[in-house]
Design a protein around this motif. Structure first.
Motif, PDB file in Angstrom:
ATOM      1  N   TYR A  55      39.314  68.980   9.433  1.00 17.20           N
ATOM      2  CA  TYR A  55      39.825  69.967   8.485  1.00 17.20           C
ATOM      3  C   TYR A  55      40.736  70.968   9.197  1.00 17.20           C
ATOM      4  O   TYR A  55      40.635  71.161  10.406  1.00 17.20           O
ATOM      5  N   ALA A  56      41.585  71.602   8.408  1.00 15.26           N
ATOM      6  CA  ALA A  56      42.417  72.679   8.947  1.00 15.26           C
ATOM      7  C   ALA A  56      41.517  73.871   9.284  1.00 15.26           C
ATOM      8  O   ALA A  56      40.462  74.062   8.662  1.00 15.26           O
ATOM      9  N   PRO A  57      41.905  74.688  10.258  1.00 16.16           N
ATOM     10  CA  PRO A  57      41.081  75.854  10.628  1.00 16.16           C
ATOM     11  C   PRO A  57      40.877  76.806   9.453  1.00 16.16           C
ATOM     12  O   PRO A  57      41.748  76.956   8.600  1.00 16.16           O
ATOM     13  N   GLU A  58      39.718  77.428   9.424  1.00 17.20           N
ATOM     14  CA  GLU A  58      39.378  78.426   8.412  1.00 17.20           C
ATOM     15  C   GLU A  58      39.048  79.743   9.109  1.00 17.20           C
ATOM     16  O   GLU A  58      38.422  79.755  10.171  1.00 17.20           O
ATOM     17  N   ILE A  59      39.473  80.863   8.504  1.00 14.97           N
ATOM     18  CA  ILE A  59      39.165  82.190   9.031  1.00 14.97           C
ATOM     19  C   ILE A  59      38.028  82.791   8.212  1.00 14.97           C
ATOM     20  O   ILE A  59      38.128  82.896   6.985  1.00 14.97           O
ATOM     21  N   LEU A  60      36.957  83.189   8.872  1.00 16.17           N
ATOM     22  CA  LEU A  60      35.808  83.801   8.218  1.00 16.17           C
ATOM     23  C   LEU A  60      35.728  85.270   8.595  1.00 16.17           C
ATOM     24  O   LEU A  60      35.861  85.626   9.773  1.00 16.17           O
TER      25      LEU A  60
END
Length: 227
Positions: free
Chosen positions: A162-167
């Protein structure tokens, strides 16, 4: 050699056993393919009950995974219903500032409730400092699944599919731990913090996690707990 003739439902059982054996070893299908020299598409079909394997292919598979062939035909004992399980009465308190610490240049992991052995869930307090995959190193892979909750700062979650996610603070992510993954600091603070809960049927999950986390620990560091 033609494919082994199997009774109805046997392909599904073989697939379930292969998946269980793979996950218990913390491997992805791609890694199994690399270890055994078998096609990824073939392994995927087997796990999904769409095909069987010839005897020579079974030997190739078990040899590459370093397992007994019987493991592919002996499904795990079904889990007992919750109401039918014995009460273990296990409990463990986690006090502030306590836990086994693995400290590296790019992250600090504090393992909680380490007095309990054979846990199926491993709680970890994480401080993430690495800001790039180059700093962090190879993506992590291990048996089971996990949930990561950000308690302060911002965390970039990288996974192999998956593409990176910012939390942000209060955000969480649940993922398949056999999939390559990494948590990076994406905020302004020196470190982002979070709570990670890892779970698996593998009895040595805690040891797996400590071994993986210790990959960047200097071999002679008297400040670290023994591994």
């Amino acid at each position: 050699m033609s494919e082994i003739t199997t009774p109805e439902g046997a392909n599904s059982q073989l697939g379930q056993c292969l998946k269980a054996a793979r996950q218990a070893r913390g491997l992805t299908l791609k890694q199994v393919a690399e270890r055994t020299g078998m096609a990824l598409s073939t392994l995927s079909k087997v796990e999904n009950g769409l095909m069987s394997l010839t005897y020579d292919k079974l030997l190739q598979l078990t040899s590459g995974m370093k397992m007994e062939i019987a493991e592919l035909f002996n499904p795990a004992t079904p889990a007992r219903p919750a109401h039918d399980r014995p009460v273990t009465a296990r409990r463990s308190l986690s006090r502030a500032g306590q836990g086994q610490v693995i400290n590296t240049k790019f992250y600090t992991y504090t393992y909680q409730c380490t007095d309990l052995i054979g846990k199926r869930m491993v709680p970890i307090l994480a401080e993430v400092r690495a800001r790039s995959l180059e700093e962090f190193g190879p993506l992590l892979r291990h048996a089971g699944e996990e949930y990561f909750l950000v308690t302060s700062g911002r965390v970039a979650v990288h996974t192999e599919f998956y593409a990176p996610e910012i939390l942000g603070e209060g955000d969480g992510i649940y993922l398949d731990s056999t999939m390559g993954h990494a948590y990076l600091n994406a905020g302004d603070a020196p470190a982002a913090k979070g709570v990670c809960l890892c779970t698996s049927e593998a009895p040595d999950l805690y040891d797996q996690l400590r071994q993986i986390a210790s990959r960047d620990v200097p071999p002679l560091d008297d400040d670290l707990p023994p591994l």
